[in-house]
Motif scaffolding. Sequence first.
Motif, short mmCIF file in Angstrom:
data_model
loop_
_atom_site.label_atom_id
_atom_site.label_comp_id
_atom_site.label_asym_id
_atom_site.label_seq_id
_atom_site.Cartn_x
_atom_site.Cartn_y
_atom_site.Cartn_z
N TYR A 33 14.21 40.85 -32.45
CA TYR A 33 13.51 39.68 -32.99
C TYR A 33 12.08 40.07 -33.28
O TYR A 33 11.61 41.15 -32.92
N HIS A 34 11.38 39.21 -34.00
CA HIS A 34 9.97 39.42 -34.34
C HIS A 34 9.19 38.19 -33.90
O HIS A 34 9.74 37.11 -33.79
N GLU A 35 7.89 38.38 -33.70
CA GLU A 35 7.01 37.25 -33.40
C GLU A 35 6.40 36.68 -34.67
O GLU A 35 5.44 35.93 -34.63
N PHE A 36 6.98 37.02 -35.80
CA PHE A 36 6.55 36.55 -37.11
C PHE A 36 7.80 36.25 -37.94
O PHE A 36 8.90 36.65 -37.58
N HIS A 37 7.62 35.52 -39.03
CA HIS A 37 8.73 35.22 -39.93
C HIS A 37 9.00 36.43 -40.82
O HIS A 37 8.09 37.23 -41.09
N LYS A 38 10.24 36.52 -41.30
CA LYS A 38 10.63 37.65 -42.14
C LYS A 38 11.45 37.15 -43.33
O LYS A 38 12.35 36.32 -43.16
N LEU A 39 11.11 37.64 -44.51
CA LEU A 39 11.90 37.39 -45.73
C LEU A 39 12.43 38.72 -46.23
O LEU A 39 11.69 39.72 -46.25
N VAL A 40 13.69 38.74 -46.64
CA VAL A 40 14.30 39.95 -47.20
C VAL A 40 14.85 39.60 -48.57
O VAL A 40 15.68 38.70 -48.69
N LEU A 41 14.39 40.29 -49.60
CA LEU A 41 14.92 40.16 -50.95
C LEU A 41 15.72 41.42 -51.24
O LEU A 41 15.14 42.51 -51.37
N LEU A 64 16.78 36.20 -48.00
CA LEU A 64 17.13 35.77 -46.65
C LEU A 64 15.87 35.48 -45.86
O LEU A 64 14.97 36.32 -45.80
N ALA A 65 15.80 34.30 -45.25
CA ALA A 65 14.68 33.91 -44.40
C ALA A 65 15.11 33.98 -42.95
O ALA A 65 16.08 33.33 -42.55
N VAL A 107 11.18 26.68 -45.22
CA VAL A 107 12.32 27.58 -45.42
C VAL A 107 12.77 28.23 -44.11
O VAL A 107 13.91 28.64 -43.97
N PHE A 108 11.88 28.28 -43.13
CA PHE A 108 12.21 28.88 -41.83
C PHE A 108 12.70 27.85 -40.82
O PHE A 108 13.11 28.22 -39.73
N ASP A 109 12.64 26.57 -41.16
CA ASP A 109 13.09 25.50 -40.26
C ASP A 109 14.56 25.22 -40.52
O ASP A 109 14.91 24.36 -41.32
N CYS A 110 15.41 25.97 -39.84
CA CYS A 110 16.85 25.83 -40.08
C CYS A 110 17.58 25.83 -38.75
O CYS A 110 17.40 26.73 -37.95
N PRO A 111 18.42 24.84 -38.52
CA PRO A 111 19.13 24.78 -37.24
C PRO A 111 20.13 25.91 -37.04
O PRO A 111 20.49 26.23 -35.93
N THR A 112 20.55 26.58 -38.12
CA THR A 112 21.52 27.68 -37.99
C THR A 112 20.85 29.02 -37.75
O THR A 112 21.53 30.02 -37.58
N GLY A 113 19.53 29.09 -37.77
CA GLY A 113 18.84 30.34 -37.48
C GLY A 113 18.35 31.10 -38.69
O GLY A 113 17.58 32.03 -38.56
N GLY A 114 18.76 30.76 -39.87
CA GLY A 114 18.31 31.47 -41.06
C GLY A 114 18.74 30.75 -42.32
O GLY A 114 19.55 29.83 -42.29
N HIS A 115 18.18 31.17 -43.42
CA HIS A 115 18.50 30.60 -44.72
C HIS A 115 18.83 31.72 -45.68
O HIS A 115 18.15 32.74 -45.72
#
Length: 131
Positions: A33-41, A64-65, A107-115
């Motif tokens: 895990y990270h202590e920051f948000h991550k986006l992958v294109l 992917l967020a 975009v990072f507020d998702c109950p499933t853990g990612g978008h």
Amino acid sequence: MQTDTDRRRGYLHEDFRIFHLKDADATRVDYHYHEFHKLVLLLSGTVTYFIEDISYTLKPGDLLAVPRGVIHKPLISTGEAYERYVIWTTADFLQRSSRPGQDLSMVFDCPTGGHLLSLPPAARLDLMRQL
């Protein structure tokens, strides 16, 4: 035994970092895990991301967020280049950069853990130009 500190990866001392990465060989990455948000294109290659208990098979053009603090790992297929842009950003930066009615952290507020967002070709090209 692996501790939480052992599973934390990467560091971010600035508001954000952008990486353009291309690997010819699949690298094994354990859950972390990270202590920051991550986006992958994803630009090319085949990768499945496991975020908490959900798997996402990415196609080129997918964004992917991955929220901060969420356990995840990629499973990278061998035999083809894995090319992607990766953006790390802090929650504080997103909050400071948001405007009324435009919450960038949404975009990072998702109950499933990612978008997972599949970008149309024009939107993907526009995003790549900006990166």
